[in-house]
Design a protein around this motif. Structure first.
Motif, PDB file in Angstrom:
ATOM      1  N   HIS A 177     -14.123   1.689  20.179  1.00 22.46           N
ATOM      2  CA  HIS A 177     -13.827   2.928  20.901  1.00 22.46           C
ATOM      3  C   HIS A 177     -14.924   3.228  21.929  1.00 22.46           C
ATOM      4  N   GLN A 178     -16.183   2.986  21.543  1.00 22.33           N
ATOM      5  CA  GLN A 178     -17.297   3.216  22.474  1.00 22.33           C
ATOM      6  C   GLN A 178     -17.168   2.370  23.728  1.00 22.33           C
ATOM      7  N   THR A 179     -16.589   1.183  23.584  1.00 22.19           N
ATOM      8  CA  THR A 179     -16.504   0.240  24.703  1.00 22.19           C
ATOM      9  C   THR A 179     -15.106   0.198  25.322  1.00 22.19           C
ATOM     10  N   ALA A 180     -14.277   1.201  24.987  1.00 23.99           N
ATOM     11  CA  ALA A 180     -12.935   1.345  25.561  1.00 23.99           C
ATOM     12  C   ALA A 180     -12.002   0.188  25.215  1.00 23.99           C
ATOM     13  N   LEU A 181     -12.245  -0.469  24.093  1.00 20.34           N
ATOM     14  CA  LEU A 181     -11.347  -1.540  23.635  1.00 20.34           C
ATOM     15  C   LEU A 181     -10.320  -0.923  22.678  1.00 20.34           C
ATOM     16  N   THR A 182      -9.369  -0.221  23.237  1.00 20.99           N
ATOM     17  CA  THR A 182      -8.416   0.536  22.418  1.00 20.99           C
ATOM     18  C   THR A 182      -7.516  -0.369  21.587  1.00 20.99           C
ATOM     19  N   GLU A 183      -7.168  -1.549  22.088  1.00 21.87           N
ATOM     20  CA  GLU A 183      -6.323  -2.460  21.324  1.00 21.87           C
ATOM     21  C   GLU A 183      -7.032  -2.900  20.043  1.00 21.87           C
ATOM     22  N   VAL A 236     -22.219  -5.156  23.925  1.00 24.54           N
ATOM     23  CA  VAL A 236     -22.414  -4.861  22.501  1.00 24.54           C
ATOM     24  C   VAL A 236     -23.425  -5.853  21.932  1.00 24.54           C
ATOM     25  N   SER A 237     -24.382  -5.357  21.195  1.00 22.50           N
ATOM     26  CA  SER A 237     -25.416  -6.218  20.617  1.00 22.50           C
ATOM     27  C   SER A 237     -24.863  -7.021  19.433  1.00 22.50           C
ATOM     28  N   PRO A 238     -25.082  -8.332  19.411  1.00 21.86           N
ATOM     29  CA  PRO A 238     -24.696  -9.123  18.233  1.00 21.86           C
ATOM     30  C   PRO A 238     -25.394  -8.639  16.969  1.00 21.86           C
ATOM     31  N   ILE A 312     -23.894   2.238   9.541  1.00 24.63           N
ATOM     32  CA  ILE A 312     -24.140   3.422  10.363  1.00 24.63           C
ATOM     33  C   ILE A 312     -25.121   3.089  11.484  1.00 24.63           C
ATOM     34  N   ALA A 313     -26.160   2.327  11.143  1.00 28.10           N
ATOM     35  CA  ALA A 313     -27.129   1.904  12.163  1.00 28.10           C
ATOM     36  C   ALA A 313     -26.453   1.016  13.203  1.00 28.10           C
ATOM     37  N   GLY A 314     -25.534   0.154  12.752  1.00 29.26           N
ATOM     38  CA  GLY A 314     -24.833  -0.719  13.678  1.00 29.26           C
ATOM     39  C   GLY A 314     -24.016   0.049  14.699  1.00 29.26           C
ATOM     40  N   VAL A 315     -23.350   1.107  14.251  1.00 33.26           N
ATOM     41  CA  VAL A 315     -22.571   1.941  15.171  1.00 33.26           C
ATOM     42  C   VAL A 315     -23.502   2.704  16.117  1.00 33.26           C
ATOM     43  N   MET A 316     -24.592   3.242  15.584  1.00 37.00           N
ATOM     44  CA  MET A 316     -25.526   4.027  16.401  1.00 37.00           C
ATOM     45  C   MET A 316     -26.179   3.174  17.486  1.00 37.00           C
ATOM     46  N   ALA A 318     -25.108   0.174  18.712  1.00 37.94           N
ATOM     47  CA  ALA A 318     -24.206  -0.875  19.198  1.00 37.94           C
ATOM     48  C   ALA A 318     -24.569  -1.356  20.594  1.00 37.94           C
ATOM     49  N   LEU A 319     -25.054  -0.463  21.425  1.00 41.66           N
ATOM     50  CA  LEU A 319     -25.372  -0.812  22.814  1.00 41.66           C
ATOM     51  C   LEU A 319     -26.870  -0.864  23.073  1.00 41.66           C
ATOM     52  N   ASP A 320     -27.654  -0.828  21.992  1.00 42.48           N
ATOM     53  CA  ASP A 320     -29.124  -0.873  22.104  1.00 42.48           C
ATOM     54  C   ASP A 320     -29.612  -2.108  21.352  1.00 42.48           C
ATOM     55  N   HIS A 321     -29.790  -3.188  22.088  1.00 43.04           N
ATOM     56  CA  HIS A 321     -30.081  -4.481  21.452  1.00 43.04           C
ATOM     57  C   HIS A 321     -31.379  -4.448  20.647  1.00 43.04           C
ATOM     58  N   ARG A 322     -32.423  -3.880  21.231  1.00 47.48           N
ATOM     59  CA  ARG A 322     -33.722  -3.873  20.556  1.00 47.48           C
ATOM     60  C   ARG A 322     -33.681  -3.031  19.272  1.00 47.48           C
ATOM     61  N   ALA A 323     -33.074  -1.862  19.337  1.00 48.56           N
ATOM     62  CA  ALA A 323     -32.996  -0.998  18.151  1.00 48.56           C
ATOM     63  C   ALA A 323     -32.143  -1.646  17.064  1.00 48.56           C
ATOM     64  N   ALA A 324     -31.065  -2.310  17.463  1.00 45.26           N
ATOM     65  CA  ALA A 324     -30.205  -2.986  16.474  1.00 45.26           C
ATOM     66  C   ALA A 324     -30.959  -4.120  15.792  1.00 45.26           C
ATOM     67  N   ALA A 325     -31.738  -4.876  16.556  1.00 47.59           N
ATOM     68  CA  ALA A 325     -32.524  -5.963  15.977  1.00 47.59           C
ATOM     69  C   ALA A 325     -33.551  -5.415  14.986  1.00 47.59           C
ATOM     70  N   MET A 326     -34.224  -4.321  15.354  1.00 47.35           N
ATOM     71  CA  MET A 326     -35.196  -3.702  14.458  1.00 47.35           C
ATOM     72  C   MET A 326     -34.523  -3.190  13.193  1.00 47.35           C
ATOM     73  N   ALA A 327     -33.336  -2.623  13.329  1.00 42.30           N
ATOM     74  CA  ALA A 327     -32.601  -2.133  12.164  1.00 42.30           C
ATOM     75  C   ALA A 327     -32.236  -3.279  11.231  1.00 42.30           C
ATOM     76  N   CYS A 328     -31.939  -4.455  11.785  1.00 42.18           N
ATOM     77  CA  CYS A 328     -31.651  -5.623  10.948  1.00 42.18           C
ATOM     78  C   CYS A 328     -32.871  -6.024  10.124  1.00 42.18           C
ATOM     79  N   VAL A 329     -34.026  -6.031  10.772  1.00 37.88           N
ATOM     80  CA  VAL A 329     -35.263  -6.391  10.072  1.00 37.88           C
ATOM     81  C   VAL A 329     -35.560  -5.397   8.960  1.00 37.88           C
ATOM     82  N   LEU A 330     -35.473  -4.108   9.261  1.00 37.81           N
ATOM     83  CA  LEU A 330     -35.753  -3.077   8.258  1.00 37.81           C
ATOM     84  C   LEU A 330     -34.752  -3.141   7.103  1.00 37.81           C
TER      85      LEU A 330
END
Length: 370
Positions: A177-183, A236-238, A312-316, A318-330
């Motif tokens: 939804h954040q990335t307008a992929l409605t399908e 979207v960050s992997p 929840i961190a993944g959704v928050m 999703a578009l912040d690669h560095r924060a998502a990577a840090m959340a994975c480590v934590l």
């Protein structure tokens, strides 16, 4: 979505009624004797059939919708692993190797039908290798098969795999939804509705189980929709996707590491998964071993916050690669630390529970003598 929920719930109910009226001698497997069993009574484990039927009905009746073609192709790709998993659930014992092969075939079908695979991981060296299509395809299949299998491994408590899949579907829908992929969003919401229809009877008291067909099929559907999202929305960050699937992946990697360190085959079941430790702790500290019917869903409730937090961190992020990577480590650090802590206090709890039982028994004997 309402249709998907209704068909799934109704089919689950009909399966439960059918199982109750069928003589147990007709079934070829006895799951209650399995090493990893967390239930006490024979239970139908073809809940995946209810979910897939609901999705097929939803697809059939949504002809003409914008997402119809993508939805149908996704469901078609899931059929090989679903059929092999269903054979295992019905007692025809498809080996783990056959199930993994079927998951590979399903992934290959998805790639052939859609032309989509993993293009980036956020890891520079690996991303360079992914520019070579054959490697990218093989890597995508390896990753997807592993995650599909991971959903099967966490299917050990009432509601655990179901709520994990439901939450993952909602999290992926939020990212879409954040990335307008409605399908993609609408497909994921339909999957989530079908899972909830099953959960009505699976949680809390486990009247029906997901089974291999359900776990592998849902894992397949969710992971390849996530691949499709990354394909269509490269921003979207992997690592955000990794957070969505963090719990199944972490539990599977831990199981592999644990079994290798003990010199045991990777596919050999055990009772040392995170959720199994929590259930044993609930039994020893709170309820006693004779109240597993309550300990099972209660342990699932204690486990789910650990499952939901990375999502929840993944959704928050999703578009912040560095924060998502840090959340994975934590998340990884927290998972390992919590598991090691649980393993260290488990023997103490076991001894404490045993001592308490002995003291209670002695007290009762003294009272009876007096």
């Amino acid at each position: 979505m309402t249709l998907s929920f209704g068909v799934s719930a109704l089919t689950s109910f009909l399966i439960i009624v059918w199982f109750a009226r069928t003589k147990k001698q007709r079934f070829k497997r006895n799951d209650t004797s399995a090493v990893q069993a967390a239930h006490l009574n024979p239970t139908p484990r073809i809940g995946g059939l209810a979910i897939v039927i609901a999705l097929l009905v939803a697809a059939a009746l949504s002809h003409g919708a914008d997402n119809w073609t993508a939805f149908v192709l996704l469901l078609v790709s899931a059929m090989p692993v679903f059929v092999v998993g269903l054979a295992e659930d019905l007692g025809y014992l498809a080996s783990p190797r056959k199930r993994l092969f079927a998951a590979t075939v399903s992934g290959a079908v998805f790639i052939a039908l859609t032309g989509q695979w993993v293009l980036q991981t956020g890891i520079p060296v690996l991303d360079i290798a992914l520019h070579w299509t054959p490697f990218a395809v093989v890597f995508s299949l390896f990753l997807a098969v592993g995650i599909s299998h991971a959903f099967n491994l966490i299917d050990g408590l009432n509601g655990l795999a179901g709520f994990t899949a439901f939450a993952a579907a909602l999290a992926l829908a939020a990212i879409a939804h954040q990335t307008a992929l409605t399908e993609h969003r609408d497909i994921l919401l339909t999957i989530a509705a079908a899972i909830i229809g099953f959960l009505v009877f699976n949680f809390p008291f486990g009247k029906i189980f997901l089974g291999d067909a359900g776990a592998y099929a849902i894992g397949h559907l969710l992971v390849w929709v996530s691949v499709a999202i990354l394909w269509s929305a490269p921003d979207v960050s992997p690592f955000a996707m990794l957070l969505i699937f963090f719990w199944p992946i972490a539990d599977t990697l831990l199981a592999i590491t644990r079994r290798l360190s003990l010199g045991k085959p990777i596919a050999q079941p055990d009772r040392l998964h995170f959720h199994q430790l929590i259930m044993r702790g609930v039994e020893i500290v709170l309820l006693g071993r004779k109240r597993r019917r309550i300990a099972n869903p209660l342990a699932a409730l204690f486990t789910l916050p650990f499952v939901f937090a990375p999502m929840i961190a993944g959704v928050m992020f999703a578009l912040d690669h560095r924060a998502a990577a840090m959340a994975c480590v934590l998340s990884a650090v927290a998972f390992i630390a919590t598991y090691k802590t649980g393993m260290s206090i488990a023997p103490k709890l076991r001894r404490s529970g045993f001592s308490k039982t002995v003291r209670t028994a002695s007290s009762e004997q003294r009272t009876a003598a007096e």
